[in-house]
Design a protein around this motif. Structure first.
Motif, mmCIF file in Angstrom:
data_model
loop_
_atom_site.group_PDB
_atom_site.id
_atom_site.type_symbol
_atom_site.label_atom_id
_atom_site.label_comp_id
_atom_site.label_asym_id
_atom_site.label_seq_id
_atom_site.Cartn_x
_atom_site.Cartn_y
_atom_site.Cartn_z
ATOM 1 N N CYS A 47 11.594 8.626 7.318
ATOM 2 C CA CYS A 47 10.538 8.329 6.064
ATOM 3 C C CYS A 47 10.441 6.511 6.148
ATOM 4 C CB CYS A 47 11.399 8.735 4.513
ATOM 5 S SG CYS A 47 11.454 10.408 4.400
ATOM 6 N N GLU A 48 9.288 6.343 5.784
ATOM 7 C CA GLU A 48 8.981 4.610 5.468
ATOM 8 C C GLU A 48 7.906 4.789 4.586
ATOM 9 O OE1 GLU A 48 6.004 3.412 7.019
ATOM 10 O OE2 GLU A 48 5.396 5.257 7.628
ATOM 11 N N HIS A 49 7.637 3.561 3.956
ATOM 12 C CA HIS A 49 6.630 3.272 2.883
ATOM 13 C C HIS A 49 5.529 3.859 3.014
ATOM 14 C CE1 HIS A 49 4.251 0.505 0.357
ATOM 15 N NE2 HIS A 49 4.761 1.420 -0.611
ATOM 16 N N MET A 50 4.550 3.437 3.825
ATOM 17 C CA MET A 50 3.198 4.077 4.068
ATOM 18 C C MET A 50 3.299 5.547 4.551
ATOM 19 S SD MET A 50 1.390 1.569 2.961
ATOM 20 C CE MET A 50 -0.170 2.442 3.193
ATOM 21 N N GLY A 51 4.191 6.034 4.880
ATOM 22 C CA GLY A 51 4.022 7.467 5.379
ATOM 23 C C GLY A 51 4.265 8.278 4.228
ATOM 24 N N ILE A 52 5.131 7.785 3.153
ATOM 25 C CA ILE A 52 5.228 8.482 1.827
ATOM 26 C C ILE A 52 3.977 8.345 1.002
ATOM 27 C CG2 ILE A 52 6.530 8.775 -0.082
ATOM 28 C CD1 ILE A 52 9.005 7.861 1.181
ATOM 29 N N ALA A 53 3.481 6.875 0.997
ATOM 30 C CA ALA A 53 2.375 6.731 0.102
ATOM 31 C C ALA A 53 1.034 7.493 0.476
ATOM 32 C CB ALA A 53 2.104 5.319 0.168
ATOM 33 N N ARG A 54 0.715 7.687 1.736
ATOM 34 C CA ARG A 54 -0.392 8.390 2.330
ATOM 35 C C ARG A 54 -0.195 9.792 2.038
ATOM 36 N NH1 ARG A 54 -0.756 4.563 6.948
ATOM 37 N NH2 ARG A 54 -2.565 3.273 6.681
ATOM 38 N N LEU A 55 0.724 10.330 1.497
ATOM 39 C CA LEU A 55 0.993 11.706 1.113
ATOM 40 C C LEU A 55 0.679 11.959 -0.476
ATOM 41 C CD1 LEU A 55 4.215 12.884 2.721
ATOM 42 C CD2 LEU A 55 2.128 13.503 3.520
ATOM 43 N N ALA A 56 0.224 10.890 -0.986
ATOM 44 C CA ALA A 56 -0.131 11.033 -2.469
ATOM 45 C C ALA A 56 -1.883 11.331 -2.593
ATOM 46 C CB ALA A 56 0.225 9.514 -3.238
ATOM 47 N N CYS A 57 -2.049 11.797 -3.764
ATOM 48 C CA CYS A 57 -3.473 11.772 -4.022
ATOM 49 C C CYS A 57 -4.229 10.859 -4.870
ATOM 50 C CB CYS A 57 -4.092 13.307 -4.738
ATOM 51 S SG CYS A 57 -2.720 13.497 -6.055
ATOM 52 N N ASP A 58 -3.324 9.923 -5.157
ATOM 53 C CA ASP A 58 -3.740 8.515 -5.967
ATOM 54 C C ASP A 58 -4.347 7.591 -4.826
ATOM 55 O OD1 ASP A 58 -2.963 9.705 -8.199
ATOM 56 O OD2 ASP A 58 -1.236 8.754 -8.524
ATOM 57 N N SER A 59 -4.837 6.544 -5.173
ATOM 58 C CA SER A 59 -5.215 5.415 -4.629
ATOM 59 C C SER A 59 -3.980 4.678 -4.340
ATOM 60 C CB SER A 59 -6.172 4.199 -5.522
ATOM 61 O OG SER A 59 -6.297 3.062 -4.606
ATOM 62 N N ILE A 60 -3.741 4.060 -3.082
ATOM 63 C CA ILE A 60 -2.417 3.773 -2.562
ATOM 64 C C ILE A 60 -2.852 2.150 -2.171
ATOM 65 C CG2 ILE A 60 -1.290 5.704 -1.904
ATOM 66 C CD1 ILE A 60 -2.150 4.745 1.109
ATOM 67 N N GLN A 61 -3.882 1.385 -2.808
ATOM 68 C CA GLN A 61 -4.189 0.036 -2.726
ATOM 69 C C GLN A 61 -3.285 -0.756 -2.802
ATOM 70 O OE1 GLN A 61 -7.136 -1.248 -0.695
ATOM 71 N NE2 GLN A 61 -7.515 0.735 -0.416
ATOM 72 N N VAL A 62 -2.433 -0.666 -4.027
ATOM 73 C CA VAL A 62 -1.392 -1.312 -4.450
ATOM 74 C C VAL A 62 -0.287 -1.178 -3.220
ATOM 75 C CG1 VAL A 62 0.386 -1.902 -5.949
ATOM 76 C CG2 VAL A 62 -1.921 -1.273 -6.703
ATOM 77 N N ASN A 63 0.045 -0.430 -2.896
ATOM 78 C CA ASN A 63 0.989 -0.188 -1.859
ATOM 79 C C ASN A 63 0.667 -0.983 -0.754
ATOM 80 O OD1 ASN A 63 0.848 2.508 -3.758
ATOM 81 N ND2 ASN A 63 2.958 2.539 -2.586
ATOM 82 N N ILE A 64 -0.608 -0.788 -0.395
ATOM 83 C CA ILE A 64 -1.068 -1.437 1.004
ATOM 84 C C ILE A 64 -0.928 -2.981 0.813
ATOM 85 C CG2 ILE A 64 -2.947 -1.972 2.598
ATOM 86 C CD1 ILE A 64 -3.808 1.162 1.985
ATOM 87 N N TYR A 65 -1.226 -3.331 -0.320
ATOM 88 C CA TYR A 65 -1.419 -5.005 -0.440
ATOM 89 C C TYR A 65 -0.003 -5.198 -0.464
ATOM 90 C CZ TYR A 65 -6.389 -4.434 -1.696
ATOM 91 O OH TYR A 65 -7.826 -4.086 -1.691
ATOM 92 N N TYR A 66 1.024 -4.499 -1.224
ATOM 93 C CA TYR A 66 2.227 -5.181 -1.333
ATOM 94 C C TYR A 66 2.993 -5.083 0.044
ATOM 95 C CZ TYR A 66 7.131 -5.813 -3.098
ATOM 96 O OH TYR A 66 8.262 -6.358 -3.172
ATOM 97 N N GLY A 67 2.806 -4.265 0.795
ATOM 98 C CA GLY A 67 3.163 -4.040 2.237
ATOM 99 C C GLY A 67 2.765 -5.338 2.860
#
Length: 318
Positions: A182-202
């Protein structure tokens, strides 16, 4: 594994990691070198720690930083490899959301901490070569301890927000992770929300932690080279450069696959096959920890001598 219909309770979410997509039939064969490297990594780094802490002559700044690197390597490989082998051998890919997030946090935490340790080792070489007479006065045991603590605190402050960033998302049914850990973007991409914040923070984390470390390491070695090439004796500057050789090898081994994985994950699109990306990501968590003690063992005379002494003593007792 199935996912609960009540997605408001994240404790009910279970994921299934499938290992290396497209290479499921080869999992058993792939596991052989990975398991072998993991054993070598744990044994090699543990032995390196044993040598450094039991031999008083190795209680120098360079070797104390090396012991931190060895400890980080043991943790980096152990956080991921046992579960990876369970997937390859027994198809045990099931993991709860909480366990997945824990693995994600410790993976990124150790990576950022190890990057800081490599920067500290570059600073150690800079002081040793540019200010040799003040080396032990600058890098006292107290200073080294503070550098180690600062590395841990910085890593924690950088990586802990990742936990909140994945917990804030809404998950709605996708529970297959196309990876072996498990890594950050791998988990985030399973969500149905926008993950822009996750991408920017990464990206921000990569720029202001790992990339900043790399820039400072390059500056350190640029200053080292300027000092070395002013030395009139060719033998002296060859010896000075030789002391940096092990560290440069370890740096390349650590950062090259890390940056490849980072850019491939975010900007590679479909140009890089998924199974190649995942396979390299799997090797990344075992190859550097395996080779680091070997590199330092081969290139560092003091460690070679202590290893031969310990090996000779063990043969006598046997």
């Amino acid at each position: 594994m199935t996912t609960s219909s009540n997605y408001t309770n994240l404790r009910d979410i279970w994921y299934t990691m499938i290992g290396i997509p497209g290479l499921e039939d080869a999992h058993t064969w792939i596991s052989i070198p990975i398991c072998s490297m993991y054993i070598v990594a744990v044994v090699g780094n543990t032995f390196l720690l044993f040598l450094i802490f039991t031999e008083h002559s190795l209680h120098e700044p360079m070797y104390l930083f090396l012991s931190m690197l060895a400890l980080a390597d043991i943790f980096l490989s152990t956080v991921t490899t046992p579960k990876m082998l369970a997937i390859f051998w027994f198809q045990e890919g099931g993991i709860s959301f909480g366990s997945c997030v824990s693995q994600m946090f410790f993976l990124h935490f150790i990576f950022v901490a190890e990057s800081a340790i490599l920067l500290a080792m570059a600073f150690d070489r800079y002081v040793a070569i540019c200010y040799p007479l003040r080396y032990t006065a600058i890098l006292t045991p107290s200073v080294i301890g503070k550098i180690g603590i600062a590395s841990i605190i910085r890593s924690f402050l950088i990586c802990f927000p990742l936990v909140f960033l994945v917990y804030r998302l809404t998950y709605c049914g996708r529970n297959i992770i196309h990876h072996s850990y498990c890594e950050h973007m791998g988990i985030a991409r399973l969500a149905c929300d926008s993950i822009q914040v996750n991408i920017y923070y990464g990206v921000i984390v990569a720029l202001f932690s790992t990339c900043l470390d790399v820039v400072l390491i390059i500056i350190s070695y640029a200053l080292i080279l300027c000092t070395v090439f002013r030395i009139p004796s060719q033998d002296a500057w060859l010896k000075a450069l030789g002391t940096c050789g092990s560290h440069v090898c370890v740096i390349l081994l650590f950062y090259t696959p890390a940056f490849f994985s980072f850019f491939a994950h975010r900007f590679g699109g479909h140009s890089i096959p998924l199974h190649i990306h995942i396979l390299l990501a799997n090797l990344y968590v075992v190859v550097p920890p395996t080779l680091n003690p070997i590199i330092y063992g081969v290139k560092t005379k003091q460690i070679q001598e202590k290893f031969i002494q310990v090996f000779s003593l063990s043969k006598k007792f046997c």
